[in-house]
Enzyme design. Structure first.
Site, PDB file in Angstrom:
ATOM      1  N   LYS A 168       0.819  -1.115   0.184  1.00  0.00           N
ATOM      2  CA  LYS A 168       0.069  -0.048  -0.049  1.00  0.00           C
ATOM      3  C   LYS A 168       1.016   1.093  -0.026  1.00  0.00           C
ATOM      4  CE  LYS A 168      -1.650   3.217   2.212  1.00  0.00           C
ATOM      5  NZ  LYS A 168      -1.553   4.346   1.582  1.00  0.00           N
ATOM      6  N   GLU A 174       9.785  16.533  15.410  1.00  0.00           N
ATOM      7  CA  GLU A 174      10.544  16.325  14.158  1.00  0.00           C
ATOM      8  C   GLU A 174      10.119  17.539  12.998  1.00  0.00           C
ATOM      9  OE1 GLU A 174       9.108  12.689  11.999  1.00  0.00           O
ATOM     10  OE2 GLU A 174      10.960  12.424  10.994  1.00  0.00           O
ATOM     11  N   CYS A 187      13.371  11.271   7.622  1.00  0.00           N
ATOM     12  CA  CYS A 187      13.460  10.690   8.738  1.00  0.00           C
ATOM     13  C   CYS A 187      14.916  10.599   9.399  1.00  0.00           C
ATOM     14  CB  CYS A 187      12.641   9.370   8.952  1.00  0.00           C
ATOM     15  SG  CYS A 187      13.292   8.501   7.827  1.00  0.00           S
ATOM     16  N   GLU A 209       9.651   1.536  10.722  1.00  0.00           N
ATOM     17  CA  GLU A 209      11.046   2.614  10.290  1.00  0.00           C
ATOM     18  C   GLU A 209       9.971   3.665  10.567  1.00  0.00           C
ATOM     19  OE1 GLU A 209      12.803   5.300   9.405  1.00  0.00           O
ATOM     20  OE2 GLU A 209      12.967   4.422   7.363  1.00  0.00           O
TER      21      GLU A 209
HETATM   22  P1  ADP Z   1       3.462  10.772   6.851  1.00  0.00           P
HETATM   23  O1  ADP Z   1       3.358  11.727   7.888  1.00  0.00           O
HETATM   24  O2  ADP Z   1       4.949  10.622   6.386  1.00  0.00           O
HETATM   25  O3  ADP Z   1       2.591  11.010   5.560  1.00  0.00           O
HETATM   26  P2  ADP Z   1       2.164   8.425   7.647  1.00  0.00           P
HETATM   27  O4  ADP Z   1       2.342   7.431   8.653  1.00  0.00           O
HETATM   28  O5  ADP Z   1       0.801   9.125   7.520  1.00  0.00           O
HETATM   29  O6  ADP Z   1       3.394   9.343   7.429  1.00  0.00           O
HETATM   30  O7  ADP Z   1       1.834   7.789   6.505  1.00  0.00           O
HETATM   31  C1  ADP Z   1       2.892   6.691   5.822  1.00  0.00           C
HETATM   32  C2  ADP Z   1       2.080   5.694   5.199  1.00  0.00           C
HETATM   33  O8  ADP Z   1       1.035   4.981   6.092  1.00  0.00           O
HETATM   34  C3  ADP Z   1       1.211   6.137   3.936  1.00  0.00           C
HETATM   35  O9  ADP Z   1       1.220   5.072   3.185  1.00  0.00           O
HETATM   36  C4  ADP Z   1      -0.210   6.404   4.726  1.00  0.00           C
HETATM   37  O10 ADP Z   1      -1.128   5.953   3.676  1.00  0.00           O
HETATM   38  C5  ADP Z   1      -0.175   5.269   5.450  1.00  0.00           C
HETATM   39  N1  ADP Z   1      -1.199   5.312   6.670  1.00  0.00           N
HETATM   40  C6  ADP Z   1      -1.704   6.536   7.183  1.00  0.00           C
HETATM   41  N2  ADP Z   1      -2.669   6.220   8.110  1.00  0.00           N
HETATM   42  C7  ADP Z   1      -2.753   4.938   8.187  1.00  0.00           C
HETATM   43  C8  ADP Z   1      -3.410   3.785   9.042  1.00  0.00           C
HETATM   44  N3  ADP Z   1      -4.233   4.124   9.748  1.00  0.00           N
HETATM   45  N4  ADP Z   1      -3.353   2.909   8.917  1.00  0.00           N
HETATM   46  C9  ADP Z   1      -2.201   2.120   8.006  1.00  0.00           C
HETATM   47  N5  ADP Z   1      -1.547   2.950   7.079  1.00  0.00           N
HETATM   48  C10 ADP Z   1      -1.692   4.327   7.176  1.00  0.00           C
END
Ligand code: ADP
Length: 484
Positions: A178, A387, A287, A253
């Site tokens: 995903k 961060e 990061c 990570e």
């Molecule tokens: P960033 O702040 O770098 O966007 P996120 O953790 O929000 O970091 O996003 C990293 C990945 O996690 C993306 O692919 C995002 O779609 C996915 N993501 C965000 N929310 C969820 C969730 N509740 N469950 C699984 N994946 C998620």
């Protein structure tokens, strides 16, 4: 600014070796430098996620028992196709993510190296024979963990995928990916090539759609035996909780807040050059980006002058024009930097360079923030602990080696850390005491195909890259055979 037509690329999900429409409508993807819509992607949901899990499960028996050399052949073909298509892949990445084109090309080359390195390593997953006290044969066999759910972020939209997929498939696992909603086209463009390379159906599947829905299904499914995630600490915590009942393997990570310490005996020119280069890579949206710059009081003035002087050479623009640094990913990213700046300046920090959102002319429709130097940062400011995913260099003065180690460790994060020094005792002592998964000494090159990448504390656990990265996708099985 450069005008470029967005390359033609798939917009659908990829499940069981086929491109499929999503059942949950479509969503636009925008160029962060211009605000323009590049194209719309298909969105799937529970139905497609289940189909992808089923496909990965069905593909596992054959892929996991194929000769490692045969898997390597497919992976090397994938690497060749990625290398041949580097220009197009980099253009797609720059247009959806914003990074300068040369950095996007570098990321594609890293993909090629990761694929080739893991293709080779997959052939060296070697078990053990342990001496037993009698005539038993004690074997340690290494077997792939099974179906892997991989969730990746937008900041390295291509390599975050390849650094997960390569060791997974080299070890014999199958994958449901995903990618981030901001940057799906880099993932789909890679998948076009993997398909062309002859990767069997179901070995890698891509689902697009509501992140929490897909994430929940992948992490809760008993058929998925491993979750590998790169992203925010908050989402990592959620995925861990969801994955706990099925006791699957997890690698995380997560965020970082890297210290960058310059000791008085450091090669100052090298330290400043490296700081500027590392800080503005991907516009600070990394990061492992240096986020707290501790400079010894004896060299603070000189180092600060050198940093500010070097800032004059930092250029900002559309990534296609290959400036030093491009836009931030979205307006929320700009707002977060603005909030940290406001908080810090209200509490006494001084802006030595930059400091504002860029809204004039060519920058009007993009998410641009000036490359910034902020002096006098102290612990009462948010920027010391949060961060910063943006182009800000926060300067902090220190006096004592043990105290700066304590201050550098004064964070929940523990991903990357850097320091510049020449005294061997300082190098040994500080390397030992920094509570981080990675330490760069007079160097920031911490991400390599062959070396373990990952963090401690709230930066997560598990390692990517190198032999350690492959081990994340392997289960150890002990077999005892009585022969007499
Ligand atoms: P960033 O702040 O770098 O966007 P996120 O953790 O929000 O970091 O996003 C990293 C990945 O996690 C993306 O692919 C995002 O779609 C996915 N993501 C965000 N929310 C969820 C969730 N509740 N469950 C699984 N994946 C998620």
């Amino acid at each position: 600014m450069a005008k470029h037509e967005f390359p033609k690329v798939e917009t659908r999900l990829y499940i069981n070796g086929k491109w499929v429409d999503g059942s949950e409508g479509k969503a636009p993807v925008t160029n962060p430098a211009t605000g323009e819509t590049l194209a719309e992607i298909h969105l799937g949901g529970e139905k497609e996620t289940q189909e992808a899990i089923d496909a990965a499960k069905a593909a596992f028996p054959k892929w996991s028992t194929m000769a490692p050399s045969e898997r390597a052949k497919v992976m090397n073909k994938m690497a060749d196709l990625v290398e041949e298509d580097a220009e197009r892949l980099a253009t797609i990445m720059t247009m959806e993510q914003g990074k300068p084109l040369s950095q996007a090309k570098g990321e594609i080359q890293t993909n090629v190296e990761n694929l080739r390195w893991n293709a080779a390593e997959g052939q060296r997953i070697i078990g053990d024979i342990i001496p037993s006290p009698d005539t038993n044969q004690w074997q340690v066999r290494k077997q792939p963990v099974g179906v892997v759910g991989a969730i990746t972020p937008w900041n390295f939209p291509s390599n975050m995928i390849v650094r997960k997929i390569s060791p997974a498939i080299a070890a014999g696992c199958t994958v449901i990916l995903k990618p981030a909603e901001e940057t799906p086209f880099s993932a789909l463009a890679l998948m076009e090539l993997f398909d062309k390379a002859g990767l069997p159906e179901g070995v890698v599947n891509i689902v697009l759609g509501e992140a929490s829905t897909i994430g929940k299904m992948l992490s809760e499914s008993d058929d998925v035996r491993k979750i590998t995630f790169t992203g925010s600490t908050e989402v990592g915590q959620t995925l861990n909780e969801q994955a706990a009942p099925t006791l699957k393997k997890v690698s995380m990570e997560l965020g970082g807040h890297a210290p960058f310490i310059i000791f008085p005996d450091a090669d100052l020119e090298a330290a400043v050059d490296t700081l500027i280069e590392t800080k503005f890579a991907n516009n600070g949206q990394v990061c492992t980006s240096p986020n707290r710059i501790f400079i010894h009081k004896d060299i603070k003035e000189k180092a600060t002058d050198m940093i500010v002087q070097r800032m004059e050479e930092v250029t900002v623009g559309d990534g296609l024009d290959d400036p030093t640094t491009g836009p931030l990913i979205n307006q929320e990213g700009v707002e977060k930097v603005e909030e940290q700046m406001k908080d810090a300046t209200e509490k006494g920090a001084k802006i030595l360079f930059g400091g504002s959102k860029m809204t004039d002319g060519d920058f009007a429709n993009g998410n641009f923030f000036e490359p910034t130097v902020l002096d006098g940062v102290t612990k009462d400011m948010d920027i010391f602990y949060e961060e910063t995913f943006g182009p800000v260099i926060p300067l902090i003065t220190f006096e004592d080696e043990e105290q700066v180690i304590k201050d550098a460790n004064d964070t929940v994060f523990g991903l990357a850390s850097y320091f510049f020094a020449t005294n061997i005792h300082t190098i040994d002592n500080v390397s030992n005491k920094l509570e981080y998964g990675m330490v760069g000494v007079n160097d920031t090159g911490i991400s390599n195909s062959a070396t373990p990448f990952g963090g401690v504390k709230h930066s997560g656990f598990g390692r990517e890259n190198g032999t350690y990265g492959v081990e994340e996708y392997i289960e150890v099985k002990f077999v005892t055979i009585r022969t007499a």
